[in-house]
Motif scaffolding. Sequence first.
Motif: not given
Length: 122
Positions: A11-14, A16-17, A57, A59, A98, A100, A102
């Motif tokens: 998923t995208e970092h945002q 998950w945040h 971005n 994860v 979790v 990153e 890349q």
Amino acid sequence: MTTMKTIFHITEHQKWHQAQILNIYHHPSLDTEGFIHASQPEQVVKTANRFFKNYQNLVILFIDTAKVQAEIRYEFGEVDELFPHIYGALNIDAVYKVIEFQIGEDGVFYLPLEISQLIDLN
């Protein structure tokens, strides 16, 4: 001793945040397809290179299947392989790691060491 069964979700970092703030992960595919897509360890790279080309971005969520509150079904995807599908929102306490994710300099995703180690254990 039982071994923990791990599945993975990219998923995208945002996103998950946001899930951490809301204390629940709800992917748009729940609304469109009825489930959250996940992968077994050996499917992560194929999934990433097929569906996340040129994404930044990202994860990878490491999910302990025993802690997932929603039903998990292993179903055939577009290719002739069984993929884990999570039929409901993902309780974030089922995510135990979790990392990153890349993309390589050549524009291709490669299997992270943390996942290859899990494959080696099986």
